[in-house]
Design a protein around this motif. Structure first.
Motif, PDB file in Angstrom:
ATOM      1  N   LYS A   3      -1.891  20.126 -13.599  1.00 34.06           N
ATOM      2  CA  LYS A   3      -2.479  21.050 -12.617  1.00 34.06           C
ATOM      3  C   LYS A   3      -3.989  21.281 -13.150  1.00 34.06           C
ATOM      4  O   LYS A   3      -5.025  21.091 -12.239  1.00 34.06           O
ATOM      5  N   ARG A   4      -4.300  21.478 -14.544  1.00 32.42           N
ATOM      6  CA  ARG A   4      -5.709  21.627 -14.954  1.00 32.42           C
ATOM      7  C   ARG A   4      -6.480  20.349 -14.814  1.00 32.42           C
ATOM      8  O   ARG A   4      -7.570  20.325 -14.438  1.00 32.42           O
ATOM      9  N   ILE A   6      -5.760  18.012 -12.766  1.00 30.93           N
ATOM     10  CA  ILE A   6      -6.071  17.602 -11.291  1.00 30.93           C
ATOM     11  C   ILE A   6      -7.071  18.423 -10.721  1.00 30.93           C
ATOM     12  O   ILE A   6      -8.110  18.095  -9.993  1.00 30.93           O
ATOM     13  N   LEU A   7      -7.286  19.689 -11.298  1.00 29.32           N
ATOM     14  CA  LEU A   7      -8.469  20.643 -10.659  1.00 29.32           C
ATOM     15  C   LEU A   7      -9.776  20.384 -11.031  1.00 29.32           C
ATOM     16  O   LEU A   7     -10.666  20.256 -10.242  1.00 29.32           O
ATOM     17  N   TRP A   8      -9.622  19.928 -12.324  1.00 24.81           N
ATOM     18  CA  TRP A   8     -11.242  19.675 -12.859  1.00 24.81           C
ATOM     19  C   TRP A   8     -11.444  18.030 -12.126  1.00 24.81           C
ATOM     20  O   TRP A   8     -12.793  17.886 -12.312  1.00 24.81           O
ATOM     21  N   TYR A  10     -10.877  17.009  -9.247  1.00 19.73           N
ATOM     22  CA  TYR A  10     -11.545  17.520  -7.861  1.00 19.73           C
ATOM     23  C   TYR A  10     -12.859  18.006  -8.062  1.00 19.73           C
ATOM     24  O   TYR A  10     -13.715  18.056  -7.292  1.00 19.73           O
ATOM     25  N   CYS A  11     -12.990  19.213  -8.975  1.00 18.07           N
ATOM     26  CA  CYS A  11     -14.388  19.702  -9.343  1.00 18.07           C
ATOM     27  C   CYS A  11     -15.381  18.736  -9.679  1.00 18.07           C
ATOM     28  O   CYS A  11     -16.607  18.757  -9.052  1.00 18.07           O
ATOM     29  N   ALA A 158      -1.749  14.575  -4.051  1.00 11.85           N
ATOM     30  CA  ALA A 158      -2.868  14.763  -5.059  1.00 11.85           C
ATOM     31  C   ALA A 158      -4.172  13.989  -5.060  1.00 11.85           C
ATOM     32  O   ALA A 158      -5.154  14.139  -4.631  1.00 11.85           O
ATOM     33  N   TRP A 162      -7.846  14.260  -2.899  1.00  8.78           N
ATOM     34  CA  TRP A 162      -8.976  14.103  -4.002  1.00  8.78           C
ATOM     35  C   TRP A 162     -10.116  13.598  -2.592  1.00  8.78           C
ATOM     36  O   TRP A 162     -11.181  13.706  -3.167  1.00  8.78           O
TER      37      TRP A 162
END
Length: 266
Positions: A3-4, A6-8, A10-11, A158, A162
């Motif tokens: 999850k971390r 994927i989050l980074w 995206y960011c 995911a 993105w």
């Protein structure tokens, strides 16, 4: 950790889009923008490299990358992947000719120079930069907890969202935008399932790269209405993915235990 990651991813991708927008305003250089666009497609790899020590503290990055390409590629796998995607391209051209009455000669980019340039550009703009993270890490780790089919769908969703900012930059609005998003997301989830099948049958990262590249490339060389092309292509890929789910060759998508790779028979 997934999850971390994927989050980074995206960011960082969104940061690149802001930088690209700024470059267009300040520099107005197409060459600089093209380079930034290519780099933006590598964000999943950049994040994976940065996070590698936390993800796999006992492993060496270079050894890990080499291991992703170490398994011998079966010629039958390459031929099957190529044939499926060529048939999708042919099917798309025939449907476009039949429904929208567009001559076949007008459906494919005529210039050989353009075709060659698009081949190289679409290879570095996406496939080479995305698969190490999305498939080499996320898909493999998900399959330790879920069936390959469920893992493929999770990665597909995911991976698809993105690209969400690109949907809003497509130029479409209203129902056309809705159609574009549905077809884009449906096509990408279908491709994720197809990639999972062949990647599990032949664990070499060149397989996902090849499938991803041909998907992008065959879309790029088709001339005409982008929405029509994407819609027809997505439908064909969804049909291929559905057949693979129903056939479940060598239990490469799910087994009686439904526990990811443990259910795959090689």
């Amino acid at each position: 950790m997934i999850k971390r990651y994927i989050l980074w991813t995206y960011c960082l991708f969104y940061v690149f889009l802001l930088v690209i927008g700024g470059a267009l305003i300040v520099f107005k250089s197409q060459a600089a923008v093209a380079i930034l666009i290519v780099l933006s497609s590598w964000t999943s790899t950049f994040v994976f490299v940065i996070m590698f020590r936390k993800i796999y503290p006992q492993k060496n990055l270079w050894d890990f990358v080499k291991s992703q390409f170490s398994e011998r590629i079966k010629i039958s796998t390459i031929l099957c992947v190529f044939l499926i995607q060529v048939l999708v391209l042919i099917g798309s051209i025939i449907i476009t000719r039949t429904i929208w009455n567009v001559p076949i000669s007008e459906q494919v980019t005529a210039s050989w120079t353009t075709i060659l340039i698009l081949f190289g550009y679409n290879l570095i703009h996406g496939p080479l930069g995305e698969e190490l993270g999305w498939r080499g890490f996320v898909l493999v780790e998900l399959q330790k907890k879920f069936s390959p089919l469920k893992s493929a769908i999770i990665v597909g969703v995911a991976w698809g969202f993105w690209h969400a900012p690109l949907w809003l930059m497509s130029g479409y609005s209203g129902l056309q935008l809705v159609q574009y998003i549905i077809c884009f997301l449906g096509g990408i989830i279908a491709v994720s399932i197809i990639i999972t099948v062949f990647y599990n049958l032949n664990r070499n990262l060149l397989i996902p790269i090849m499938i991803h590249h041909l998907f992008n490339y065959f879309l790029a060389i088709q001339a005409g209405d982008v929405l029509h092309i994407l819609t027809v292509t997505a439908i064909f890929y969804l049909m291929v993915a559905l057949v693979m789910v129903l056939v479940n060759y060598k239990r490469c998508l799910y087994g009686s235990s439904d526990v990811g790779l443990d259910g795959i028979l090689y």
